[in-house]
Structures are given as C-alpha cells and as structure tokens.
Scaffold this active site. Structure first.
Site, PDB file in Angstrom:
ATOM      1  N   LYS A 172      31.936  59.102  39.471  1.00 51.02           N
ATOM      2  CA  LYS A 172      32.633  58.319  40.486  1.00 51.02           C
ATOM      3  C   LYS A 172      33.872  59.079  40.973  1.00 51.02           C
ATOM      4  CE  LYS A 172      35.568  54.246  40.245  1.00 51.02           C
ATOM      5  NZ  LYS A 172      35.824  52.943  39.652  1.00 51.02           N
ATOM      6  N   LYS A 204      40.781  58.967  40.534  1.00 52.86           N
ATOM      7  CA  LYS A 204      41.938  59.816  40.274  1.00 52.86           C
ATOM      8  C   LYS A 204      41.990  60.252  38.823  1.00 52.86           C
ATOM      9  CE  LYS A 204      43.751  55.333  40.352  1.00 52.86           C
ATOM     10  NZ  LYS A 204      43.768  54.257  41.286  1.00 52.86           N
ATOM     11  N   LYS A 213      36.068  55.780  27.685  1.00 51.39           N
ATOM     12  CA  LYS A 213      37.498  56.081  27.679  1.00 51.39           C
ATOM     13  C   LYS A 213      38.053  56.320  26.281  1.00 51.39           C
ATOM     14  CE  LYS A 213      39.040  54.258  32.057  1.00 51.39           C
ATOM     15  NZ  LYS A 213      40.019  53.457  32.779  1.00 51.39           N
TER      16      LYS A 213
END
Ligand code: TRP
Length: 337
Positions: free
Chosen positions: A200, A203, A117
C-alpha cells in the site's frame, strides 16, 4: 433498532502528512458522498490512534491541523459534515475502554496489521498497538455508523467491530449498537507504493520515492511517477495480478480523471509506458494543485482552524454522549447526574 440513518465515518491518523493514497481513498470519495447528501458524514482526525506509535510532539500537533486542513481543502465543507479531532470528544476513550473489556485477546492477536507491525518485537510492542482495534470500534459505534469506507488493510478491523457489537447486542439487546459495514471507497481502492506495487502507498511503509505526499511539489510528483516501477511486458493493459505497477498507475489516472481503468486502457492501447506516465503525472498535479492552494490558506490561520474544529467537536459530542449514555446504562453503570 429502528432503521438507522445512513451514516458514514472515517478516520485518518495524524502520524505524518497524508499521501495521494489518503486523498484518492478517503478524502475524494468522501467529498463525493457529501455532495450527494444521502448520509450523515463524520470525519475524524484519529490522534489517539497516532500515538500507538511514538510521535514527536511538535509534529503530532502540526499533523493534526494538517489532516483537518486537507479534509477541508479536498472539498469537505465543515458545515455539511462533522469534522473533529478524536481527543476533543472524550467519549471515544470512554467507550474504547468499555469495548476493550468485550474484546478477546485472541481476536486482537489475529489482526494482520498488528502481526505485521509487531513483527519481531513481541515483548516490546506497545499495548496500544495491540488494543487499538477496540478503540476503532468505539469510533465507529459512537455515531451509529452504518458504513465505514476503508481500504483492504482496515476491513478486518471493521469486521472485529461488528463482532464486538454483535456480542454486546446479544448480551444487552439489539438496540445497543447499530451494526456497521465496511464499504469500498469508490475511487482507487488501494493506491500502491510506486516502487513496490505489492505494498500500500503509505508514509510509514514507503521507501524513497514510492509515496506521493499531498504536499509534494509538482517536480517531485512528476519525478516519482516517471520512476514508478512497471514491468517488461511493454503492453498497456489493466492486469493487477501480472502488471501490478502498471495497474496502479492506471487506477491513479482513472481516479484523477473520473474514469474507469478500462477507459484509460482504451486511450493508451498500443502506447508505450512513457506517455502513460506523463499523463498520470499531469492528472495528479492538476488534481492536487487547487487542493494544495486551499490547504496553504487554511494552515496559515490556525485560530480559524481551531474554531472549525471546536464546532465539529461540539456536534460530534452531542451524538457521542447520547450513545455512550445508552451503552453505559445497558451495562449497568450508574450515570452521573
Ligand atoms: N485505523 C485507521 C487507520 O489506521 C484509522 C481509523 C481510526 C479509522 N478510527 C477509524 C478508520 C474509524 C475508519 C473508521 O488508517
């Protein structure tokens, strides 16, 4: 510590509407757990975790209600479990801070999710994103949790939670924390993006069309599944390594129809991908329809949702305050009288 009560806890971040992945990986296995009544069940809307990435205030509010409503709509009766919003139980932030001081920078820096991230923006990345595994450890440890059902992306965080708990148990005695373990959800372990089955279904990661949202209409669900990436082998087999897209579809169908991937393959042996996709779409639509109807009802009455969440927070605090007091006493804090 005396044998701890079997307890499971799960958290979902209100950083968007939930996906089919959340449903099959968290909501559904939890409702099955509840039905068996073998465990104390804690379910949390992880709002403190959501703000590790900037959120629009209105959306955060709405999504917090939504995650709670989806939990209930999925069959988790709030009278049989403890359903609460993380920030309604201040003990999370308090124990989170304490655990942060027992967590090493190196441990946090090794978390793959953080590395992914924060890629390319090391200096600007929020400190909360870096520290959130110690808050997650607090979420788990506050309830003397024995099992944490998580997908592969979260097992490393549960491992870190165990390391922190072990470190403190060594310092303050083995009755400081119950050691939790990560368990695989019984349904689809990791629902993948329909357009990129190596990722995965999420959203935040999904591009257009790869992610089924729980609130998607029938037509959107069908379209996304029909367009799902497969392969050119043109043979229905369950082979996640070589046919990841197909394996994902098979897993989704298996989970929605309460079967194993093997049983699904048997039914579609020799068939083309088209009919299989049709069956997947139908199974997903049928699974979600009653859940969506219940969700709409719950979201139409926020006052009632508030009542449910207030009851949940009260139940959660009874346990959380007890654990926090125990830990603070061990560390040597003077507790307020
Ligand atoms: N970190 C989890 C996620 O990003 C959400 C979460 C927060 C959680 N606290 C938890 C999951 C405790 C399990 C247990 O999906």
């Amino acid at each position: 510590m005396s044998t701890p009560t079997p307890t499971i806890l799960s958290g979902i971040k209100p950083s968007g509407q939930p996906t089919l992945g959340n449903y099959l990986g968290a909501y559904l296995p939890f409702s099955r757990f509840l039905a068996k009544r073998t465990h104390n069940v804690f379910m949390m809307v992880a709002d403190h975790h959501a703000i590790t990435v900037r959120q629009d205030p209105k959306e955060l509010t709405e999504n917090t209600y939504a995650i709670a409503a989806w939990y209930i709509a999925s069959g988790l009766n709030p009278d049989d479990c403890t359903l609460f919003v993380q920030s309604h139980v201040p003990e999370h932030a308090q124990l989170g801070w304490i655990l942060t001081t027992f967590t090493q920078m190196g441990e946090l820096a090794r978390m793959t999710q953080y590395k992914d991230k924060s890629k390319g923006e090391n200096e600007a990345v929020g400190a909360g994103l870096f520290m959130y595994p110690s808050l997650m450890a607090a979420d788990i440890l506050l309830y003397d949790t024995t099992e944490v059902p998580v997908g592969d992306d979260q097992t490393q965080h549960v491992e870190l939670c165990r390391d922190i708990a072990t470190r403190m148990n060594n310092l303050y005695g083995p009755d400081t924390f119950v050691l939790p373990k990560a368990v695989k959800p019984v349904a689809a372990q990791r629902v993948r993006d329909l357009q990129n089955p190596l990722k995965k279904m999420s959203k935040s990661e999904a591009g257009e069309g790869g992610c089924i949202m729980l609130e998607d209409e029938t037509s959107a669900i069908t379209k996304k599944i029909k367009r799902a990436v497969t392969d050119t082998l043109a043979e229905v087999a369950y082979d996640p390594a070589n046919q990841p897209g197909l394996a994902n579809l098979i897993e989704i169908l298996a989970a929605c129809s309460h079967r194993t991937p093997k049983e699904v393959v048997k039914e579609f042996k020799g068939s083309q991908y088209g009919p299989l996709k049709g069956a997947v779409a139908e199974a997903v639509v049928q699974t979600l329809e009653p859940v969506q109807a219940e969700y709409a009802k719950l979201m139409a009455d926020k006052a009632e949702l508030q009542n449910i969440l207030a009851k949940g927070a009260k139940k959660a605090r009874e346990k959380a305050a007890q654990t926090l007091g125990r830990v603070m006493t061990k560390v040597g804090y003077v507790l307020p009288r």
